[in-house]
Design a protein around this motif. Structure first.
Motif, PDB file in Angstrom:
ATOM      1  N   ARG A 248      25.699  42.192  61.527  1.00 18.60           N
ATOM      2  CA  ARG A 248      25.493  41.127  61.432  1.00 18.60           C
ATOM      3  C   ARG A 248      26.668  40.234  61.812  1.00 18.60           C
ATOM      4  NH1 ARG A 248      21.097  40.286  57.519  1.00 18.60           N
ATOM      5  NH2 ARG A 248      21.703  38.229  57.869  1.00 18.60           N
ATOM      6  N   PRO A 249      26.365  38.745  62.113  1.00 20.36           N
ATOM      7  CA  PRO A 249      27.464  37.954  62.583  1.00 20.36           C
ATOM      8  C   PRO A 249      28.335  37.467  61.297  1.00 20.36           C
ATOM      9  CG  PRO A 249      25.230  36.759  62.256  1.00 20.36           C
ATOM     10  CD  PRO A 249      24.855  38.158  62.292  1.00 20.36           C
ATOM     11  N   GLN A 250      27.859  37.852  60.102  1.00 21.78           N
ATOM     12  CA  GLN A 250      28.769  37.616  58.881  1.00 21.78           C
ATOM     13  C   GLN A 250      29.537  38.522  58.594  1.00 21.78           C
ATOM     14  OE1 GLN A 250      25.405  37.365  58.992  1.00 21.78           O
ATOM     15  NE2 GLN A 250      24.502  35.487  58.684  1.00 21.78           N
ATOM     16  N   ALA A 251      29.591  39.893  59.125  1.00 20.87           N
ATOM     17  CA  ALA A 251      30.186  41.117  58.960  1.00 20.87           C
ATOM     18  C   ALA A 251      31.681  40.926  58.271  1.00 20.87           C
ATOM     19  CB  ALA A 251      30.023  41.963  59.547  1.00 20.87           C
ATOM     20  N   GLU A 252      32.397  40.151  59.299  1.00 21.96           N
ATOM     21  CA  GLU A 252      34.031  40.260  58.973  1.00 21.96           C
ATOM     22  C   GLU A 252      34.101  39.183  57.947  1.00 21.96           C
ATOM     23  OE1 GLU A 252      37.821  38.566  61.500  1.00 21.96           O
ATOM     24  OE2 GLU A 252      35.926  38.867  62.626  1.00 21.96           O
ATOM     25  N   GLU A 253      33.349  37.958  57.628  1.00 20.89           N
ATOM     26  CA  GLU A 253      33.755  37.351  56.660  1.00 20.89           C
ATOM     27  C   GLU A 253      33.405  37.872  55.447  1.00 20.89           C
ATOM     28  OE1 GLU A 253      31.724  33.745  57.081  1.00 20.89           O
ATOM     29  OE2 GLU A 253      33.280  32.963  58.720  1.00 20.89           O
ATOM     30  N   VAL A 254      32.152  38.647  55.449  1.00 22.19           N
ATOM     31  CA  VAL A 254      31.670  39.658  54.203  1.00 22.19           C
ATOM     32  C   VAL A 254      32.831  40.622  53.673  1.00 22.19           C
ATOM     33  CG1 VAL A 254      30.435  41.194  53.229  1.00 22.19           C
ATOM     34  CG2 VAL A 254      29.463  39.386  54.463  1.00 22.19           C
ATOM     35  N   LEU A 255      33.559  41.149  54.792  1.00 29.58           N
ATOM     36  CA  LEU A 255      34.645  42.342  54.440  1.00 29.58           C
ATOM     37  C   LEU A 255      35.751  41.639  53.884  1.00 29.58           C
ATOM     38  CD1 LEU A 255      33.846  44.722  57.010  1.00 29.58           C
ATOM     39  CD2 LEU A 255      32.965  44.771  54.793  1.00 29.58           C
ATOM     40  N   ASP A 256      36.232  40.480  54.550  1.00 29.22           N
ATOM     41  CA  ASP A 256      37.281  39.665  53.878  1.00 29.22           C
ATOM     42  C   ASP A 256      37.217  39.179  52.608  1.00 29.22           C
ATOM     43  OD1 ASP A 256      39.232  37.984  53.778  1.00 29.22           O
ATOM     44  OD2 ASP A 256      38.869  36.405  55.305  1.00 29.22           O
ATOM     45  N   ILE A 257      35.922  38.729  52.157  1.00 31.55           N
ATOM     46  CA  ILE A 257      36.054  38.366  50.813  1.00 31.55           C
ATOM     47  C   ILE A 257      35.953  39.617  49.930  1.00 31.55           C
ATOM     48  CG2 ILE A 257      34.314  37.318  49.243  1.00 31.55           C
ATOM     49  CD1 ILE A 257      36.108  35.228  50.662  1.00 31.55           C
ATOM     50  N   LEU A 258      35.044  40.555  50.111  1.00 27.54           N
ATOM     51  CA  LEU A 258      35.009  41.852  49.576  1.00 27.54           C
ATOM     52  C   LEU A 258      36.603  42.411  49.282  1.00 27.54           C
ATOM     53  CD1 LEU A 258      32.227  44.078  50.368  1.00 27.54           C
ATOM     54  CD2 LEU A 258      32.548  42.787  48.173  1.00 27.54           C
TER      55      LEU A 258
ATOM     56  N   ALA B 215      32.986  49.774  49.409  1.00 29.37           N
ATOM     57  CA  ALA B 215      33.958  49.934  48.650  1.00 29.37           C
ATOM     58  C   ALA B 215      35.288  50.492  49.211  1.00 29.37           C
ATOM     59  CB  ALA B 215      33.704  51.112  47.520  1.00 29.37           C
ATOM     60  N   ASP B 216      35.229  51.043  50.355  1.00 35.93           N
ATOM     61  CA  ASP B 216      36.511  51.337  51.233  1.00 35.93           C
ATOM     62  C   ASP B 216      37.240  50.196  51.556  1.00 35.93           C
ATOM     63  OD1 ASP B 216      35.925  54.056  51.121  1.00 35.93           O
ATOM     64  OD2 ASP B 216      34.991  54.042  53.161  1.00 35.93           O
ATOM     65  N   HIS B 217      36.296  49.204  51.956  1.00 36.10           N
ATOM     66  CA  HIS B 217      37.038  48.037  52.199  1.00 36.10           C
ATOM     67  C   HIS B 217      37.405  47.286  51.020  1.00 36.10           C
ATOM     68  CE1 HIS B 217      36.212  47.762  56.742  1.00 36.10           C
ATOM     69  NE2 HIS B 217      35.102  48.686  56.523  1.00 36.10           N
ATOM     70  N   MET B 218      36.753  47.083  49.873  1.00 34.75           N
ATOM     71  CA  MET B 218      37.287  46.417  48.961  1.00 34.75           C
ATOM     72  C   MET B 218      38.369  47.137  48.262  1.00 34.75           C
ATOM     73  SD  MET B 218      33.647  46.223  46.779  1.00 34.75           S
ATOM     74  CE  MET B 218      34.276  45.323  45.302  1.00 34.75           C
ATOM     75  N   LEU B 219      38.667  48.231  48.559  1.00 29.90           N
ATOM     76  CA  LEU B 219      40.135  48.971  47.862  1.00 29.90           C
ATOM     77  C   LEU B 219      40.853  49.397  48.965  1.00 29.90           C
ATOM     78  CD1 LEU B 219      38.128  51.592  45.551  1.00 29.90           C
ATOM     79  CD2 LEU B 219      38.975  49.145  45.320  1.00 29.90           C
ATOM     80  N   SER B 220      40.834  48.666  50.187  1.00 29.23           N
ATOM     81  CA  SER B 220      41.559  49.237  51.303  1.00 29.23           C
ATOM     82  C   SER B 220      42.989  48.334  51.198  1.00 29.23           C
ATOM     83  CB  SER B 220      40.924  48.890  52.601  1.00 29.23           C
ATOM     84  OG  SER B 220      40.777  47.599  52.899  1.00 29.23           O
ATOM     85  N   SER B 221      43.218  47.290  50.699  1.00 28.33           N
ATOM     86  CA  SER B 221      44.407  46.371  50.736  1.00 28.33           C
ATOM     87  C   SER B 221      44.553  45.957  49.285  1.00 28.33           C
ATOM     88  CB  SER B 221      44.196  45.386  51.548  1.00 28.33           C
ATOM     89  OG  SER B 221      45.409  44.792  51.469  1.00 28.33           O
ATOM     90  N   ARG B 222      45.686  46.673  48.649  1.00 29.19           N
ATOM     91  CA  ARG B 222      46.161  46.387  47.359  1.00 29.19           C
ATOM     92  C   ARG B 222      47.180  45.483  47.172  1.00 29.19           C
ATOM     93  NH1 ARG B 222      43.863  49.874  43.768  1.00 29.19           N
ATOM     94  NH2 ARG B 222      44.383  48.427  42.169  1.00 29.19           N
TER      95      ARG B 222
END
Length: 227
Positions: free
Chosen positions: A61-71, A218-225
């Motif tokens: 999806r074109p929104q993928a990068e923004e979704v993962l950023d916000i997550l 969840a991997d992306h949500m928890l990837s950067s602390r």
């Protein structure tokens, strides 16, 4: 004769007090402390594989990068000890089949906490919070919503609107665009309100949406602390 005196046992609990006492929760909510999380995550391989295809569809999806950023921002700042409480106390769904066509949805107990939707090629978010945290007098009066504060929390006033979902002390804030969603997440008062609502529902016990948890998200949500 020696009397049989047993040591009082700490009452068993299914809420977050298993990990954090009420003072720790309050301090985290108010931004006064950084909580120590688990070093490792528990995982269900079967569940991970179940949602791989949906996750790959989302990535197209074109929104993928923004979704993962916000997550990543949401997971880092809005959920207490997310690794330790993953799936059992909160979960994230990828392209859920429930009405509304959300791209992702974060849940706890029986409650939706946060969702992202497509808005053209961009995104819009829906945050569920306590109404009393966004009224000028901390009441449940719909007419007392602090519109001026909400408008200061986004890039342009047109980016924010709200709804009154069913249920006592529940308020839905709709925010359009990556920039405004990020600004809302960074504002001290709104972040504290998000944390307060999330604590309320994570403290209600085990998450009812465990079976829809997408480990790839969840991997992306928890990837950067950090940060």
């Amino acid at each position: 004769m020696v009397s049989d005196v047993s040591t009082p046992r700490r009452p068993s609990t299914t809420d977050l007090r298993r990990f954090l006492d009420l003072e720790q929760q309050r301090d985290w909510m108010q931004g006064k402390t950084t909580l120590r999380d688990a070093d490792e995550r528990s995982e269900s391989l079967e569940l991970r594989l179940k949602y791989v295809a949906r996750f790959e569809k989302l990535l197209r999806r074109p929104q993928a990068e923004e979704v993962l950023d916000i997550l990543r921002r949401y997971g880092r700042n809005c959920i207490p000890i997310p690794s330790r409480t993953e799936r059992h106390y909160w979960s994230v769904s990828c392209l859920p089949s429930t009405p509304g066509k959300a791209l992702i949805r974060v849940n706890a107990s029986w409650m939706e906490l946060f969702s992202l939707y497509a808005d053209g090629e961009g995104i819009r978010g829906l945050f569920l919070v306590h109404l009393s945290d966004f009224t000028s007098d901390h009441s449940l009066d719909h007419g007392q919503v602090d519109d001026a504060f909400l408008e200061r929390c986004v890039t342009t006033p047109e980016d924010v609107s709200y709804i009154f979902p069913r249920g006592e002390d529940i308020f839905g804030i709709k925010i359009r665009g990556l920039s405004s969603i990020g600004k809302f997440l960074a504002a001290r008062r709104s972040l504290q309100a998000i944390r307060a609502f999330n604590l309320t529902h994570m403290n209600r016990g085990r998450n009812a949406y465990q079976a829809s948890h997408c480990y790839s998200l969840a991997d992306h949500m928890l990837s950067s602390r950090a940060g």
